[in-house]
Design an enzyme around this catalytic site. Structure first.
Site, PDB file in Angstrom:
ATOM      1  N   HIS A  97      -2.394 -21.331  30.104  1.00 42.79           N
ATOM      2  CA  HIS A  97      -1.778 -20.205  29.517  1.00 42.79           C
ATOM      3  C   HIS A  97      -0.681 -20.215  31.548  1.00 42.79           C
ATOM      4  CE1 HIS A  97      -4.051 -18.402  26.407  1.00 42.79           C
ATOM      5  NE2 HIS A  97      -3.294 -18.927  25.810  1.00 42.79           N
TER       6      HIS A  97
ATOM      7  N   GLU B 238       9.230 -46.474  20.735  1.00 45.17           N
ATOM      8  CA  GLU B 238       8.589 -46.641  21.492  1.00 45.17           C
ATOM      9  C   GLU B 238       6.828 -47.057  22.339  1.00 45.17           C
ATOM     10  OE1 GLU B 238       7.377 -42.416  21.418  1.00 45.17           O
ATOM     11  OE2 GLU B 238       7.741 -42.276  19.641  1.00 45.17           O
TER      12      GLU B 238
ATOM     13  N   ASP C 114       6.744 -42.980  26.423  1.00 44.54           N
ATOM     14  CA  ASP C 114       6.239 -43.651  26.200  1.00 44.54           C
ATOM     15  C   ASP C 114       6.212 -45.572  25.953  1.00 44.54           C
ATOM     16  OD1 ASP C 114       3.894 -41.898  25.367  1.00 44.54           O
ATOM     17  OD2 ASP C 114       5.016 -41.447  23.339  1.00 44.54           O
TER      18      ASP C 114
ATOM     19  N   CYS D 250      15.835 -40.190  24.317  1.00 43.57           N
ATOM     20  CA  CYS D 250      15.192 -39.436  24.188  1.00 43.57           C
ATOM     21  C   CYS D 250      13.891 -39.015  25.616  1.00 43.57           C
ATOM     22  CB  CYS D 250      14.915 -38.266  23.079  1.00 43.57           C
ATOM     23  SG  CYS D 250      13.613 -39.236  22.259  1.00 43.57           S
TER      24      CYS D 250
END
Length: 664
Positions: free
Chosen positions: A305, A546, A570, A617
């Site tokens: 968190h 990828e 990746d 991307c």
């Protein structure tokens, strides 16, 4: 009376469905139990229901005793068999909010090897950026058992104190939720804590201990410790994560009993670096975050968190230092590198100068780059190069728009799934994708279908134990095996396409059959929507390149799809056979390696020859040193973090100007 049924609630009675079930149960006067196998729990406690671990398609029994038992059983069985029958509350805040781990990228070291050896610490790089400033220690005292035995005459007063403490904590949380300056992601975390603070299981367990003659503080510690341990022993990662939340709530209740506020962060001076062994989400979400320059913590990791909040607010953070964080308690100044995970206690002048120089450069560059916000960069031949944003949630739209994003080149749908305790409904997904489309129209919004695997599991999908989840059941492989998960997403995307320029891309593609199978599902979904008289529009279908397999069959793939988007993160790890999260082989994860660059060039060539758009991307898309090569290969779309957009526009614009000069 009692009645058995098969649970049809998606993913079973996890936190949000459990909360809805409890709300319905509490609307009846009867005592109601839920029975699974040989275990039975009160149907009016969400904590007990979650710990019962009721999953979809399991058989359970509802038992009710009281005047309205028949009505209660009919309503509760109705919910379990048809959870969409009127109790959905999609607007409710999610219990768990996660974000993807930050992607590592090459960084220039801010210190020499000698300086590094001179005494820095290394933790988990949880939120990128550099910071240096005065150290602000946050080491609140541990709350301990009072171990006070109560006399018979003291119990009623102690029960009253306990009741008031629970009410105080709930009021404090309500007050925080009512403020307008709370980010939605932070609001969801606080709302989750409030749900736990209100639960009958916690309040009842603590009261029972006090009735047994134990002081209220010790009773709360005992009750929360037991519940937290129960959650920690579960085999579901989302339920395990509830243990920390229970302990955080217990601390707040104990403080209320002692008449204390927690050691709050209101006194943090502007530009300070917050240092703590552990920081509760409740504390950090309420802190004056604009004054905090960096966060250093002994506990936590890139998906905790604290990391989520830090990244959402652009605060550099290094977590997971362990007990060594206590060595920072008495220092005056600290520097941290959120890209590499390094921390420098009372840095020497040379190191401080390097940090100040880097921070100054970043600030100056950021101001200068604002001039490129509205620029539309073009190649020398006039071809527009779209500079788009990689996003993971609707909360990031404003930052992308402020940066001048020409659409979205990658919308990661994982967070939409991970932040909910149950799988998001088709309607919720459609609304999310439509909001994106409207926000960036007429520019395209490329939505990546669910890319989840064993490395980042979600509630509602049981993943097998895998030695290497990066090579396992993930992305399009999982989606095609789970049409019950995949089809609602495809239907939502078809519906959202009515509102703007939606494009869809498939992750982890390694064969033509995966594209063809997806296209068949899309056609099936379109026919269903037409039969249901629901508006929809078609969209361009593309693939992320990828995997090495996708590179090798790129010419064939290019005939099947409308566009390519190269995922360099990746792709690099698969080409180099080096886990990008393993620090011992980090140097192999280099997108500039000739093998990786050759794979990118082969993909671009196949796409250009087929006449389809080729984009990128991965984070490499935002690197000024590589953008000229990518544009030269024929890429016409580069998608990146919003913070890199203006720099990338400047780089592409300079390429066009050079071309113009050479043509004269």
């Amino acid at each position: 009376m009692e009645r058995s049924t098969i649970v049809r609630v998606h993913d079973g009675l996890h936190a949000r469905p459990a909360t809805r079930f409890v709300k319905l149960a509490k609307s009846f006067e009867s005592d109601i139990e839920l029975i699974k196998a040989d275990k039975s729990v009160s149907a009016k406690s969400s904590v007990k229901l979650m710990l019962l671990g009721v999953k979809e398609n399991e058989e359970i029994t509802v038992r009710a005793t009281g005047a309205d038992a028949i009505e209660a059983i009919e309503a509760l069985i109705g919910y379990l068999e048809n959870p969409r029958s009127g109790t959905e509350e999609e607007g409710a805040p999610s219990v768990e909010t996660k974000s993807a781990e930050p992607t590592s990228k090459p960084q220039t070291a801010l210190y020499s090897d000698e300086a590094k050896a001179a005494g820095n610490m290394r933790g988990v790089a949880a939120s990128e950026g550099f910071a240096i400033g005065p150290a602000f220690g946050f080491f609140p005292a541990e709350i301990k058992h009072e171990n006070r035995l109560l006399g018979a005459g003291e119990i009623s007063n102690e029960i009253a104190r306990l009741k008031q403490a629970f009410a105080t904590v709930q009021q404090r949380m309500d007050k925080s939720l009512a403020t307008n300056n709370l980010a939605e992601s932070d609001r969801g975390i606080i709302a989750a804590l409030k749900d736990i603070a209100c639960d009958d299981e916690l309040t009842g367990s603590a009261r029972e201990l006090v009735h047994g003659g134990i002081d209220a503080v010790s009773a709360v510690i005992g009750a929360t410790s037991k519940i937290a341990a129960d959650f920690a022993s579960m085999d579901d990662p989302y339920l395990v994560a509830r243990a920390d939340d229970v302990n955080a709530v217990g601390r707040q209740i104990c403080l209320a009993l002692l008449g204390q506020d927690d050691a709050n962060l209101d006194a943090v001076p502007a530009g300070a670096i917050l240092i703590a062994e552990d920081i509760g989400a409740w504390d950090l979400a309420r802190a004056p975050l604009k004054r905090i320059a960096g966060v250093i913590c002994g506990h936590g990791g890139a998906t905790s968190h604290v990391a989520i909040i830090a990244r959402a607010h652009g605060i550099p953070a290094v977590l997971g230092l362990g007990r060594s964080v206590h060595e920072l308690q008495n220092i005056k100044t600290v520097a941290l590198d959120g890209n590499n995970g390094d921390v420098f206690a009372d840095p020497d002048q040379a190191t401080a100068d390097r940090f100040h120089e880097q921070i100054g450069k970043a600030k100056t560059e950021k101001q200068a780059l604002r001039a490129y916000k509205d620029i539309i960069p073009k190649r020398a031949d006039g071809t527009i190069i779209e500079i788009a944003a990689n996003l993971g949630s609707l909360e990031e739209i404003e930052a992308a728009q402020e940066a001048g994003a020409m659409g979205v080149g990658l919308f990661r749908t994982e967070l939409l799934f991970m932040r909910h305790i149950h799988l998001p409904s088709e309607d919720l997904q459609a609304e999310t994708y439509a909001t994106l489309a409207k926000a960036f129209a007429p520019y395209p919004v490329i939505v990546r279908t669910l890319d989840i695997g064993g490395d980042k599991p979600i509630s509602g999908i049981d993943f097998p134990d895998e030695e290497n989840p990066f090579l396992g059941w993930r992305g399009i492989r999982m989606c095609l095996d789970r049409p019950d998960v995949f089809k609602p997403q495809l239907r939502a995307l078809l519906r959202a396409a009515v509102h703007g320029n939606i494009k869809v891309m498939l992750p982890m593609v390694s064969g033509l059959d995966e594209v063809r199978a997806t296209r068949a599902l899309i056609e099936e979904c379109a026919k269903e929507l037409e039969a249901e008289n629901k508006a929809y529009a078609t969209f361009d279908l593309g693939v992320m390149v990828e995997t090495p397999a996708a590179v090798m069959i790129a010419p064939m793939l290019a005939k099947e799809v409308a566009f390519f988007s190269i995922g360099t993160n990746d792709l690099t790890q698969y080409i180099m056979a080096a886990d990008r999260l393993n620090p011992t082989v980090a140097k192999l994860n280099d997108v500039t390696h000739p093998a990786v660059m050759a794979a990118i060039e082969l993909t671009a060539k196949a796409g250009v020859e087929a006449g389809i758009m080729v984009g990128m991307c991965g984070e490499a898309a935002g690197r000024p040193d590589l953008i000229p090569a990518f544009v030269g290969m024929g890429l016409t779309e580069l998608s990146m973090s919003p913070s890199s957009i203006q720099r990338a526009k400047k780089c592409v614009l300079a390429l066009g100007q050079v071309g113009d000069q050479e043509g004269k």
